[in-house]
Design a protein around this motif. Sequence first.
Motif, short mmCIF file in Angstrom:
data_model
loop_
_atom_site.label_atom_id
_atom_site.label_comp_id
_atom_site.label_asym_id
_atom_site.label_seq_id
_atom_site.Cartn_x
_atom_site.Cartn_y
_atom_site.Cartn_z
N MET A 188 -11.37 6.70 -7.00
CA MET A 188 -12.13 6.01 -5.97
C MET A 188 -11.41 4.77 -5.45
N VAL A 189 -10.87 3.97 -6.36
CA VAL A 189 -10.13 2.78 -5.96
C VAL A 189 -8.87 3.17 -5.19
N ARG A 190 -8.24 4.22 -5.67
CA ARG A 190 -7.02 4.71 -5.01
C ARG A 190 -7.33 5.17 -3.59
N THR A 191 -8.45 5.83 -3.40
CA THR A 191 -8.86 6.30 -2.07
C THR A 191 -9.14 5.11 -1.16
N GLY A 192 -9.76 4.06 -1.69
CA GLY A 192 -10.05 2.86 -0.92
C GLY A 192 -8.77 2.16 -0.47
N ILE A 193 -7.81 2.09 -1.41
CA ILE A 193 -6.52 1.47 -1.08
C ILE A 193 -5.80 2.28 -0.01
N LEU A 194 -5.81 3.60 -0.17
CA LEU A 194 -5.16 4.46 0.83
C LEU A 194 -5.85 4.33 2.19
N LEU A 195 -7.16 4.21 2.19
CA LEU A 195 -7.91 4.05 3.44
C LEU A 195 -7.55 2.72 4.11
N LEU A 196 -7.49 1.65 3.33
CA LEU A 196 -7.10 0.35 3.87
C LEU A 196 -5.66 0.38 4.40
N LEU A 197 -4.77 1.04 3.69
CA LEU A 197 -3.38 1.17 4.12
C LEU A 197 -3.30 1.98 5.42
N LEU A 198 -4.10 3.03 5.51
CA LEU A 198 -4.15 3.85 6.71
C LEU A 198 -4.66 3.04 7.91
N ILE A 199 -5.68 2.24 7.70
CA ILE A 199 -6.24 1.39 8.77
C ILE A 199 -5.21 0.34 9.19
N ALA A 200 -4.52 -0.25 8.22
CA ALA A 200 -3.49 -1.25 8.54
C ALA A 200 -2.36 -0.62 9.36
N CYS A 201 -1.95 0.58 8.97
CA CYS A 201 -0.88 1.28 9.73
C CYS A 201 -1.35 1.62 11.14
N ALA A 202 -2.60 2.05 11.27
CA ALA A 202 -3.13 2.39 12.58
C ALA A 202 -3.20 1.16 13.47
N LEU A 203 -3.66 0.04 12.92
CA LEU A 203 -3.71 -1.21 13.69
C LEU A 203 -2.31 -1.67 14.09
N SER A 204 -1.37 -1.51 13.17
CA SER A 204 0.01 -1.88 13.46
C SER A 204 0.58 -1.01 14.59
N LEU A 205 0.27 0.28 14.55
CA LEU A 205 0.73 1.19 15.59
C LEU A 205 0.12 0.83 16.95
N VAL A 206 -1.17 0.56 16.96
CA VAL A 206 -1.85 0.20 18.21
C VAL A 206 -1.26 -1.10 18.76
N THR A 207 -1.05 -2.08 17.89
CA THR A 207 -0.49 -3.37 18.31
C THR A 207 0.91 -3.21 18.88
N SER A 208 1.75 -2.42 18.21
CA SER A 208 3.13 -2.24 18.70
C SER A 208 3.15 -1.47 20.02
N ARG A 209 2.30 -0.47 20.18
CA ARG A 209 2.23 0.26 21.45
C ARG A 209 1.77 -0.65 22.58
N HIS A 210 0.76 -1.47 22.29
CA HIS A 210 0.25 -2.39 23.30
C HIS A 210 1.36 -3.38 23.72
N GLN A 211 2.08 -3.90 22.74
CA GLN A 211 3.17 -4.84 23.04
C GLN A 211 4.28 -4.15 23.84
N ALA A 212 4.58 -2.90 23.50
CA ALA A 212 5.61 -2.15 24.23
C ALA A 212 5.20 -1.94 25.68
N ARG A 213 3.95 -1.60 25.91
CA ARG A 213 3.46 -1.41 27.29
C ARG A 213 3.49 -2.73 28.06
N LYS A 214 3.08 -3.79 27.39
CA LYS A 214 3.09 -5.11 28.02
C LYS A 214 4.51 -5.51 28.41
#
Length: 101
Positions: A1-27
């Motif tokens: 359960m803890v491992r799944t939570g950590i993986l979920l947080l890591l997945l969300i962090a990666c997704a936010l990072s991807l969205v931020t970098s795409r937005h900056q690239a478009r800008k």
Amino acid sequence: MVRTGILLLLLIACALSLVTSRHQARKLFVELERSRQQAQTYEVDYGRLQLESSTWSVPARIDRLARGSLAMQLLEPGRTQVIEVPPSQIFSRERGREATP
């Protein structure tokens, strides 16, 4: 359960990072396109100014303006007067002193 939570947080962090970098690239791409457009505008203006400068500096136009607006005339040899100044007077005046005769 803890491992799944950590993986979920890591997945969300990666997704936010991807969205931020795409937005900056478009800008940055939009800024690049604006800069290219501005550079092209400057090139067009520069070409127009070069053409205008060459038009204004045509010798026939300058001659016409000098004769018409300024009432200038060509220099005639009979009206030319040459004044000879000894070199010693020229050099002494350049140094700020008057030459003595």
